[in-house]
Scaffold this active site. Structure first.
Site, PDB file in Angstrom:
ATOM      1  N   LEU A 233     -17.575  -0.535   0.568  1.00 54.67           N
ATOM      2  CA  LEU A 233     -18.228   0.889   0.215  1.00 54.67           C
ATOM      3  C   LEU A 233     -17.994   1.079  -1.202  1.00 54.67           C
ATOM      4  CD1 LEU A 233     -17.434   2.865   3.609  1.00 54.67           C
ATOM      5  CD2 LEU A 233     -19.345   1.546   2.988  1.00 54.67           C
TER       6      LEU A 233
ATOM      7  N   PRO B 231     -22.288   2.913  -5.245  1.00 55.23           N
ATOM      8  CA  PRO B 231     -22.990   3.496  -6.414  1.00 55.23           C
ATOM      9  C   PRO B 231     -24.050   2.793  -6.926  1.00 55.23           C
ATOM     10  CG  PRO B 231     -20.478   3.595  -6.254  1.00 55.23           C
ATOM     11  CD  PRO B 231     -20.951   2.493  -5.356  1.00 55.23           C
TER      12      PRO B 231
ATOM     13  N   TYR C 176       0.987  -1.191   0.101  1.00 52.33           N
ATOM     14  CA  TYR C 176       0.053  -0.155  -0.060  1.00 52.33           C
ATOM     15  C   TYR C 176       0.701   1.436   0.070  1.00 52.33           C
ATOM     16  CZ  TYR C 176      -4.192  -2.852   1.185  1.00 52.33           C
ATOM     17  OH  TYR C 176      -5.252  -3.740   1.377  1.00 52.33           O
TER      18      TYR C 176
ATOM     19  N   PHE D 122     -13.451  -3.559   0.166  1.00 53.79           N
ATOM     20  CA  PHE D 122     -14.036  -2.638  -0.987  1.00 53.79           C
ATOM     21  C   PHE D 122     -15.602  -2.640  -0.854  1.00 53.79           C
ATOM     22  CE2 PHE D 122     -10.963  -3.156  -4.701  1.00 53.79           C
ATOM     23  CZ  PHE D 122      -9.928  -2.204  -4.011  1.00 53.79           C
TER      24      PHE D 122
END
Length: 291
Positions: free
Chosen positions: A221, A226, A62, A219
């Site tokens: 959210l 959408p 990351y 993931f």
């Protein structure tokens, strides 16, 4: 917050509060480089611990080891009950692409790097992320992980980005403490992308429940909101909550074996996410949200 136990049948089970924090969003754009607001990133980590979060998810790929460095700077020496979970099996190229880093030698290099940056002698939980059908067989990858577990560098081994068949194969090779897959209200199954398939939680949840293995959704959210539709918004309004909070609450109510780790780079959003643990969804709410 309610709790969940990792590796419940092992000699060293880990019980954590059932809302963790995923650190990936603390990096710069495209999960690369330093955060735009470094003081806020450090403040979020400190606020997480102060709020009762004792499970952090990270990886040395990351932002070129950015999240590990932030964790150590903000929290070391660590609270006794803090569990830091990292991932290996992938790395980043200078063009910011994601590639496999999963030979036994690669995995050992990654574990040593995590240990050094996090300032730990042992990583409590490590997920082996599968990067598609590469040249390194699963048994060789997991064999290296279990070898480092025997050496004491790793306490518990988990799998990430796996389908049901891969999880079943992993369970035959040794104890799998946790599974980390993509999962959220509106995106529950696998997705194909140019860089490979991202495996969903729906395909493995029942198997995790059967074996008492916590499922850690990532993931939840990003992909979930959408495409969530009107139902999530309706229940959110009913509980005077945001759709993001309802997505987290839905995960908490979906199964006692789910350990959400919502991530954000905003302190205000972090504080909103934490409040999702207080939302009580009724059986009627969950039935309405079923698809």
């Amino acid at each position: 917050m309610p709790t969940i136990t990792i590796a419940q049948n092992s000699a060293q089970p880990l019980t954590v509060n059932r809302l963790g924090y995923g650190t990936m969003r603390l990096t710069g754009p495209e999960i690369w480089g330093e955060p735009a607001d470094r003081p806020q990133a450090l403040a979020i980590l400190k606020k997480a611990v102060d709020s009762g979060v004792n499970f952090l998810d990270t990886a040395d790929y990351y932002g070129e080891d950015i999240t590990n460095r932030l964790i150590a700077e903000a929290l070391h020496p660590y609270p006794a009950d803090l569990i830091i979970c990292t991932k290996v099996g992938a790395t980043r190229k200078p063009d910011k692409s994601w590639v496999a880093f999963n030979t036994p030698e690669n995995l050992r290099t990654a574990i040593d790097n995590n240990l050094r940056t996090l300032k730990r002698e042992q990583i409590q939980l490590v997920h082996l992320r599968l990067m598609g059908h590469g040249a390194v067989p699963l048994d060789e990858q997991l064999g290296a992980m279990f070898e480092m577990q025997q050496e004491g560098k790793i306490l518990h081994v988990g799998l990430s980005n796996v389908n049901r068949e891969e999880l079943e194969a992993g369970l035959k090779l040794g104890e799998i403490a946790t599974v980390e897959n993509m999962y959220g209200y509106a995106q529950r199954t696998s997705l194909s992308a140019p860089y490979g398939e991202t495996r969903g939680g729906e395909e493995v949840l029942a198997l995790c429940e059967q074996h008492g293995i916590p499922l850690i959704p990532f993931f939840s959210l990003v992909h979930g909101l959408p495409n969530a539709g009107n139902k999530l918004a309706e229940i959110a309004r009913k509980h005077n909550a945001t759709e993001a909070q309802l997505n987290i609450a839905w995960l908490l109510h979906k199964s006692p074996w789910i350990l959400p780790i919502p991530g954000t780079s905003s302190l205000a959003h972090f504080e909103e996410n934490i409040k999702a643990a207080d939302i009580k969804l009724s059986a009627e709410d969950m039935a309405y949200l079923a698809r």
